[in-house]
Design a protein around this motif. Structure first.
Motif, PDB file in Angstrom:
ATOM      1  N   MET A 101       0.853  -1.185  -0.038  1.00 15.12           N
ATOM      2  CA  MET A 101      -0.078   0.169   0.008  1.00 15.12           C
ATOM      3  C   MET A 101       0.700   1.318  -0.087  1.00 15.12           C
ATOM      4  SD  MET A 101      -2.940   1.101   2.695  1.00 15.12           S
ATOM      5  CE  MET A 101      -1.557   1.491   4.191  1.00 15.12           C
ATOM      6  N   LYS A 102       0.513   2.098  -0.903  1.00 14.58           N
ATOM      7  CA  LYS A 102       1.126   3.411  -1.031  1.00 14.58           C
ATOM      8  C   LYS A 102       0.825   4.515   0.200  1.00 14.58           C
ATOM      9  CE  LYS A 102       2.717   7.127  -4.201  1.00 14.58           C
ATOM     10  NZ  LYS A 102       2.498   7.778  -5.527  1.00 14.58           N
ATOM     11  N   HIS A 103       1.852   4.807   0.944  1.00 14.02           N
ATOM     12  CA  HIS A 103       1.595   5.595   1.910  1.00 14.02           C
ATOM     13  C   HIS A 103       1.823   7.022   1.763  1.00 14.02           C
ATOM     14  CE1 HIS A 103       1.451   2.490   5.235  1.00 14.02           C
ATOM     15  NE2 HIS A 103       2.267   1.822   4.527  1.00 14.02           N
ATOM     16  N   PRO A 104       1.019   8.076   2.227  1.00 15.88           N
ATOM     17  CA  PRO A 104       1.153   9.493   2.019  1.00 15.88           C
ATOM     18  C   PRO A 104       2.588   9.926   2.497  1.00 15.88           C
ATOM     19  CG  PRO A 104      -0.290   9.153   3.981  1.00 15.88           C
ATOM     20  CD  PRO A 104       0.097   7.854   3.301  1.00 15.88           C
ATOM     21  N   ARG A 105       3.091  11.073   2.022  1.00 16.33           N
ATOM     22  CA  ARG A 105       4.549  11.626   2.544  1.00 16.33           C
ATOM     23  C   ARG A 105       3.878  12.834   3.274  1.00 16.33           C
ATOM     24  NH1 ARG A 105       6.688   7.481   1.608  1.00 16.33           N
ATOM     25  NH2 ARG A 105       8.480   7.211   0.204  1.00 16.33           N
ATOM     26  N   LEU A 106       5.204  13.147   4.219  1.00 10.00           N
ATOM     27  CA  LEU A 106       4.986  14.085   5.184  1.00 10.00           C
ATOM     28  C   LEU A 106       5.440  15.398   4.646  1.00 10.00           C
ATOM     29  CD1 LEU A 106       6.559  12.295   8.344  1.00 10.00           C
ATOM     30  CD2 LEU A 106       4.120  12.478   7.781  1.00 10.00           C
ATOM     31  N   ILE A 107       4.467  16.144   3.892  1.00  9.20           N
ATOM     32  CA  ILE A 107       4.568  17.322   3.240  1.00  9.20           C
ATOM     33  C   ILE A 107       3.767  18.161   3.962  1.00  9.20           C
ATOM     34  CG2 ILE A 107       4.516  18.452   0.917  1.00  9.20           C
ATOM     35  CD1 ILE A 107       5.194  16.012  -0.427  1.00  9.20           C
ATOM     36  N   ASP A 108       4.225  19.350   4.387  1.00  4.41           N
ATOM     37  CA  ASP A 108       3.471  20.431   5.005  1.00  4.41           C
ATOM     38  C   ASP A 108       2.722  21.258   4.413  1.00  4.41           C
ATOM     39  OD1 ASP A 108       5.116  22.293   4.511  1.00  4.41           O
ATOM     40  OD2 ASP A 108       6.094  22.537   6.706  1.00  4.41           O
ATOM     41  N   SER A 109       2.091  22.178   4.875  1.00  8.85           N
ATOM     42  CA  SER A 109       1.114  23.284   4.435  1.00  8.85           C
ATOM     43  C   SER A 109       1.848  24.150   3.495  1.00  8.85           C
ATOM     44  CB  SER A 109       0.449  24.217   5.400  1.00  8.85           C
ATOM     45  OG  SER A 109      -0.294  23.114   6.160  1.00  8.85           O
ATOM     46  N   PHE A 110       3.331  24.103   3.846  1.00  8.10           N
ATOM     47  CA  PHE A 110       4.284  25.004   3.008  1.00  8.10           C
ATOM     48  C   PHE A 110       5.320  24.289   2.175  1.00  8.10           C
ATOM     49  CE2 PHE A 110       3.049  26.777   7.110  1.00  8.10           C
ATOM     50  CZ  PHE A 110       2.499  27.911   6.763  1.00  8.10           C
ATOM     51  N   ASN A 111       4.785  23.056   1.686  1.00 12.18           N
ATOM     52  CA  ASN A 111       5.550  22.156   0.750  1.00 12.18           C
ATOM     53  C   ASN A 111       6.774  21.749   1.313  1.00 12.18           C
ATOM     54  OD1 ASN A 111       4.961  21.074  -1.648  1.00 12.18           O
ATOM     55  ND2 ASN A 111       6.555  22.410  -2.789  1.00 12.18           N
ATOM     56  N   ARG A 112       7.083  21.796   2.426  1.00 16.09           N
ATOM     57  CA  ARG A 112       8.490  21.326   3.008  1.00 16.09           C
ATOM     58  C   ARG A 112       8.283  19.887   3.263  1.00 16.09           C
ATOM     59  NH1 ARG A 112       8.588  25.698   7.895  1.00 16.09           N
ATOM     60  NH2 ARG A 112       6.544  24.827   8.054  1.00 16.09           N
ATOM     61  N   ASN A 113       9.200  19.209   2.612  1.00 14.82           N
ATOM     62  CA  ASN A 113       9.139  17.620   3.024  1.00 14.82           C
ATOM     63  C   ASN A 113       9.810  17.143   4.264  1.00 14.82           C
ATOM     64  OD1 ASN A 113       9.028  14.781   2.215  1.00 14.82           O
ATOM     65  ND2 ASN A 113      10.369  14.864   0.888  1.00 14.82           N
ATOM     66  N   LEU A 114       9.142  16.716   5.310  1.00 17.80           N
ATOM     67  CA  LEU A 114       9.817  16.355   6.152  1.00 17.80           C
ATOM     68  C   LEU A 114      10.452  14.819   6.353  1.00 17.80           C
ATOM     69  CD1 LEU A 114       6.885  17.881   8.471  1.00 17.80           C
ATOM     70  CD2 LEU A 114       8.933  18.780   7.358  1.00 17.80           C
ATOM     71  N   THR A 115      11.524  14.775   6.470  1.00 16.20           N
ATOM     72  CA  THR A 115      12.298  13.470   6.334  1.00 16.20           C
ATOM     73  C   THR A 115      13.116  13.147   7.490  1.00 16.20           C
ATOM     74  OG1 THR A 115      14.041  14.686   5.234  1.00 16.20           O
ATOM     75  CG2 THR A 115      12.353  13.867   3.676  1.00 16.20           C
ATOM     76  N   TYR A 116      13.027  14.098   8.476  1.00 17.16           N
ATOM     77  CA  TYR A 116      14.203  13.929   9.764  1.00 17.16           C
ATOM     78  C   TYR A 116      13.393  13.920  10.873  1.00 17.16           C
ATOM     79  CZ  TYR A 116      18.100  15.699  12.605  1.00 17.16           C
ATOM     80  OH  TYR A 116      18.882  15.876  13.418  1.00 17.16           O
ATOM     81  N   LEU A 117      13.585  12.966  11.845  1.00 15.85           N
ATOM     82  CA  LEU A 117      12.820  12.842  13.147  1.00 15.85           C
ATOM     83  C   LEU A 117      13.843  12.718  14.363  1.00 15.85           C
ATOM     84  CD1 LEU A 117      10.252  12.301  14.754  1.00 15.85           C
ATOM     85  CD2 LEU A 117      10.619   9.722  14.357  1.00 15.85           C
ATOM     86  N   ARG A 118      13.824  13.632  15.144  1.00 12.92           N
ATOM     87  CA  ARG A 118      14.790  13.657  16.462  1.00 12.92           C
ATOM     88  C   ARG A 118      14.120  12.847  17.368  1.00 12.92           C
ATOM     89  NH1 ARG A 118      19.030  17.977  15.909  1.00 12.92           N
ATOM     90  NH2 ARG A 118      19.180  17.589  17.960  1.00 12.92           N
ATOM     91  N   VAL A 119      14.605  11.943  17.860  1.00 13.59           N
ATOM     92  CA  VAL A 119      14.040  11.168  18.713  1.00 13.59           C
ATOM     93  C   VAL A 119      14.717  11.170  20.250  1.00 13.59           C
ATOM     94  CG1 VAL A 119      13.468   8.628  19.469  1.00 13.59           C
ATOM     95  CG2 VAL A 119      13.351   9.402  16.918  1.00 13.59           C
TER      96      VAL A 119
END
Length: 331
Positions: free
Chosen positions: A1-19
């Protein structure tokens, strides 16, 4: 299944998670836990379990997360951290896993960190003078931290980023000596503008902004700009001619880099924060412990992304104060 991407309202593609894996720390740095301040700590039952973090990360990777930085508090104080790092390294799709540490426990554990697949380190170092280091951090640990940094270099960790919070009247007289390390070592020396976060933050007068930081280190020579990588983080990067390493300036106050921000933060308490400098967060731990499906976690990721602001409002004159402490958010 294709998952949505984490693209915000200002077209920033979020690829980094600080844990953040813990809110505990073995130092009391003055800009994080000022003297006499009582910072409440999470009960152990309120901290995300490793299996919960791994579940969140796996789902994040399906949504496009490719980069993880493990932070705290001080992540190396948490029992089981090395096995956890190894489990992270087995997640298919993660391209970059790094570790932020204060360096106190680094030297004795470098082999375990390396065996877990970690190659990149960020180490906090706010002074090269042992007595001043103790005044800033509350503990006489400078030699232990520096030995850990040198040992990491000898073992081939790269890049090693050295983070220094620049503070007027506290360490501003040695910024030039810290920057000079970039001639001797291939380290990325990074100077950070002090950010007033939490109820117990330092007097704002200690702040030194980027133009003054650059002026302080300029006697070392011309700073040649280095083009920023797409996933290279928030630092404005430079190199002195003939230097092995780099200079980075992180300027959240004098030159907002919000438009380039590609990150989310997972706190030790299981809150997903779209912005460091905003108290908006989504409760992942709450839904996980109620037995949620993976799709419910996806929905909260997407909700956090939807509410990621275009920019922060700290020091802009707008009334926004960050109540959470840096140790609770994750450095």
């Amino acid at each position: 299944m294709k998952h949505p991407r984490l693209i915000d309202s200002f077209n920033r593609n979020l690829t980094y998670l600080r844990v953040s894996i813990t809110d505990r720390c073995n130092l009391r740095c003055m800009y994080c836990v000022p003297p006499r301040a009582l910072i409440p700590r999470l009960a152990h039952s309120e901290v995300l379990r490793y299996e919960e973090i791994l579940r969140i990360v796996r789902i994040g990777v399906q949504l496009g997360i490719t980069k993880i930085r493990v932070t705290g508090g001080e992540p190396l104080v948490r029992k089981g951290v090395y096995d956890f790092l190894a489990e992270l390294g087995r997640i298919e799709g993660l391209k970059d896993i790094s570790l932020t540490t204060n360096g106190v426990l680094l030297k004795d554990n470098l082999a375990r960190i390396q065996n877990a697949g970690i190659k990149r380190l960020n180490v906090s170092l706010d002074s090269l003078y042992p007595e001043r280091f103790e005044r800033i951090t509350g503990y006489d640990c400078f030699s232990r931290v520096w030995e850990g940094i040198e040992a990491a270099h000898s073992m081939g960790f790269s890049p090693i980023k050295i983070n220094t919070v620049a503070m007027k009247g506290i360490n501003d007289d040695e910024l030039i000596n810290i920057a000079k390390l970039s001639f001797t070592y291939p380290f990325h020396m990074r100077f950070i503008e002090y950010m007033p976060i939490g109820d117990h933050h330092l007097d704002r007068n200690v702040r030194i902004l980027a133009p003054e930081i650059i002026e302080r280190i300029s006697p070392l020579g011309e700073l040649v700009p280095i083009r920023r990588d797409i996933d290279g983080g928030p630092a404005e990067r430079y190199r002195f001619r003939d230097a092995q390493g780099e200079i980075g300036i992180i300027q959240p106050l004098s030159n907002h880099f919000c438009h380039l921000c590609n990150r989310l933060r997972l706190t030790a308490g299981g809150q997903l924060r779209p912005c460091l400098l905003s108290d908006r967060q989504e409760d992942l731990k709450g839904i996980i412990r109620k037995g949620c499906l993976d799709g419910d976690i996806v929905k909260l990721f997407l909700q956090a992304v939807r509410f990621k602001p275009m920019e922060h409002h700290v020091d802009t004159g707008e009334p926004e104060e960050i109540k959470a402490t840096m140790s609770s958010i994750g450095g």
